[in-house]
Design a protein around this motif. Structure first.
Motif, mmCIF file in Angstrom:
data_model
loop_
_atom_site.group_PDB
_atom_site.id
_atom_site.type_symbol
_atom_site.label_atom_id
_atom_site.label_comp_id
_atom_site.label_asym_id
_atom_site.label_seq_id
_atom_site.Cartn_x
_atom_site.Cartn_y
_atom_site.Cartn_z
ATOM 1 N N GLN A 1 -41.665 -8.188 -52.329
ATOM 2 C CA GLN A 1 -41.114 -9.478 -52.786
ATOM 3 C C GLN A 1 -41.102 -10.248 -51.574
ATOM 4 O O GLN A 1 -41.573 -11.528 -51.525
ATOM 5 N N ASN A 2 -40.358 -9.789 -50.213
ATOM 6 C CA ASN A 2 -40.655 -10.771 -49.165
ATOM 7 C C ASN A 2 -42.200 -11.127 -48.992
ATOM 8 O O ASN A 2 -42.260 -12.347 -48.504
ATOM 9 N N SER A 3 -42.845 -10.177 -49.020
ATOM 10 C CA SER A 3 -44.179 -10.470 -48.375
ATOM 11 C C SER A 3 -45.027 -11.605 -49.483
ATOM 12 O O SER A 3 -45.605 -12.412 -48.862
ATOM 13 N N ASN A 4 -44.567 -11.061 -50.672
ATOM 14 C CA ASN A 4 -45.329 -12.103 -51.550
ATOM 15 C C ASN A 4 -44.719 -13.642 -51.433
ATOM 16 O O ASN A 4 -45.527 -14.581 -51.464
ATOM 17 N N ASP B 1 -50.930 -2.735 -44.081
ATOM 18 C CA ASP B 1 -50.979 -3.147 -45.541
ATOM 19 C C ASP B 1 -50.337 -4.521 -45.934
ATOM 20 O O ASP B 1 -50.845 -5.405 -46.553
ATOM 21 N N ILE B 2 -49.103 -4.494 -45.392
ATOM 22 C CA ILE B 2 -48.629 -5.928 -45.401
ATOM 23 C C ILE B 2 -49.703 -7.059 -45.069
ATOM 24 O O ILE B 2 -49.811 -8.297 -45.788
ATOM 25 N N TYR B 3 -50.129 -7.114 -43.762
ATOM 26 C CA TYR B 3 -50.821 -7.972 -43.077
ATOM 27 C C TYR B 3 -52.406 -8.378 -43.826
ATOM 28 O O TYR B 3 -52.763 -9.321 -43.783
ATOM 29 N N SER B 4 -52.616 -7.069 -44.727
ATOM 30 C CA SER B 4 -54.077 -7.297 -45.459
ATOM 31 C C SER B 4 -54.032 -8.543 -46.669
ATOM 32 O O SER B 4 -54.975 -8.811 -47.019
ATOM 33 N N ASP B 5 -52.765 -8.989 -46.844
ATOM 34 C CA ASP B 5 -52.556 -9.917 -47.843
ATOM 35 C C ASP B 5 -52.707 -11.297 -47.161
ATOM 36 O O ASP B 5 -52.557 -12.500 -47.887
ATOM 37 N N PHE B 6 -52.712 -11.491 -45.713
ATOM 38 C CA PHE B 6 -52.440 -12.722 -45.208
ATOM 39 C C PHE B 6 -53.742 -12.892 -44.444
ATOM 40 O O PHE B 6 -54.708 -12.080 -43.955
ATOM 41 N N SER C 1 -36.783 -13.298 -49.446
ATOM 42 C CA SER C 1 -37.576 -14.020 -50.579
ATOM 43 C C SER C 1 -36.680 -14.864 -51.325
ATOM 44 O O SER C 1 -37.062 -16.056 -51.939
ATOM 45 N N ALA C 2 -35.286 -14.746 -51.502
ATOM 46 C CA ALA C 2 -34.482 -15.488 -52.406
ATOM 47 C C ALA C 2 -34.190 -16.861 -51.684
ATOM 48 O O ALA C 2 -34.351 -17.725 -52.496
#
Length: 392
Positions: free
Chosen positions: A123-126, A171-176, A382-383
């Motif tokens: 959620q934080n990553s998104n 894995d998190i960085y792969s979305d950026f 995220s919130a």
């Protein structure tokens, strides 16, 4: 010395005797410990019953006795720091090298990372990805995830962690976009011969913060100052941090607090701190009064705050907005050397009004910087970021 000269058959009898007597001694210690608590807690009508604690050698050896003692003390003895001390030391005597998810090593403590799930981190990553996508054409935005000591010093752990922090970060960085991520893992790993984390605290030391600073500065297009540019003050030698508080185990080597002083005149001219609507102004990031307390980590920027604004005499027009956890505070020995203004925001403490009063267009760069534990467990990231998107 004469004992060791006895005949071979007498020596052979010694080992079974040791095996029998050592658990018995430890068992007696358990009984005495519980008796002490029952005695000193008589005002609360404490009773040791067979249903609460089963005093058996089997329970002692399989670890159930220490669990029952802790549950009993939590129920009957409020604020039971002494019980935590005795129970955890008992576990160490029995050979348990991991207490409350903290590995007790010869010269340091290392907190284990065991996430129940990665749902919050996703959620934080998104949400951060959404933020970067929204503002990337206006302001350069970056994400940095800080691996913990359990990752950097994993070769020293008695057992290997199931959670692979390096894989998690990748894995998190792969979305950026690759230009938006800060490789803190490589910077810390290449410097691990230095004391990057405290012996008794989960945070990085000033040396660890410096290693992190070099990675951050390079990613943000700045040239980090060489470590030789700083004069290092050994400001404290007797710090016991949050891992000691969590375990009450004192390892032989305590911690010291180091302060890096820029060899030239510090450019910092004013520090403003906000918390719950109150604003305080200071002339330095250093709060030396904490060095004589049990909260020595607050020497950098003092007690927690929602927003801090660090103003320098640099007239370069560069302004950094940094969304952070407590790992960012010692970084302020270095980061403000490159910016006219550095604004730190703790999303956990900042309220909606404070966040919406931020003028994002004033900043030349935005950095999200969190250690792995924060990113895995704290949903406020995220919130609270939702308040920074334009209203629909």
């Amino acid at each position: 010395m004469s004992f060791f000269k006895r005949k071979h058959d007498q020596t052979r009898l010694k080992k079974p005797f040791q095996i029998k007597i050592i658990p018995s001694i430890v068992f007696c210690i358990c009984v005495l410990t519980i008796g002490m608590f029952a005695l000193f807690s008589s005002k609360q009508s404490v009773q040791v019953t067979s249903t609460a604690i089963e005093l058996s050698l089997a329970n002692l050896l399989n670890g159930q006795l220490s669990v029952q003692i802790e549950q009993y003390l939590q129920t009957h003895i409020p604020l039971h720091k002494p019980s935590l001390f005795l129970n955890n030391h008992l576990q160490v005597v029995l050979g348990n090298r991991q207490i409350n998810q903290v590995f007790i090593l010869k010269d340091k403590m290392i907190e284990s990372v065991y996430p129940n799930s990665t749902a919050i981190s996703q959620q934080n990553s998104n949400q951060i990805n959404r933020f970067i996508s929204h503002y990337e054409n206006q302001i350069p935005c970056y994400l940095g995830l800080i691996p913990t000591a359990a990752e950097i010093y994993k070769d020293e752990l008695p057992t290997q962690e199931d959670f692979n922090q390096q894989k998690f970060i990748l894995d998190i960085y792969s979305d950026f976009p690759i230009s938006s991520v800060v490789d803190l893992h490589s910077s810390l790993s290449s410097s691990k011969s230095n004391k990057l984390f405290y012996n008794t605290d989960s945070h990085w030391t000033s040396s660890g913060a410096y290693a992190g600073y070099t990675a951050i500065a390079k990613s943000l297009g700045e040239t980090p100052y060489p470590e030789e540019t700083f004069n290092i003050e050994h400001a404290s030698y007797d710090y016991y941090g949050n891992l000691y508080q969590k375990t009450m185990i004192k390892i032989p080597i305590s911690d010291g607090i180091d302060i890096y002083h820029f060899s030239r005149e510090s450019p910092i001219i004013e520090v403003e701190k906000w918390l719950q609507g109150d604003v305080e102004k200071f002339s330095s990031i250093l709060f030396r009064n904490f060095l004589t307390t049990q909260e020595q980590q607050y020497v950098f920027l003092g007690k927690p705050y929602s927003i801090a604004n660090i103003q320098t005499n640099l007239a370069n027009g560069k302004k950094l907005l940094l969304f952070k956890d407590s790992f960012a505070d010692p970084l302020m020995q270095f980061i403000p050397l490159h910016y006219e203004t550095t604004t730190l925001v703790d999303l956990d403490l900042a309220n909606k009004t404070e966040l919406q009063n931020l003028r994002l267009s004033d900043y030349s760069a935005i950095l999200f910087l969190y250690d792995i534990n924060t990113f895995l467990t704290d949903s406020y990231i995220s919130a609270k970021l939702e308040f920074l998107f334009p209203s629909q």
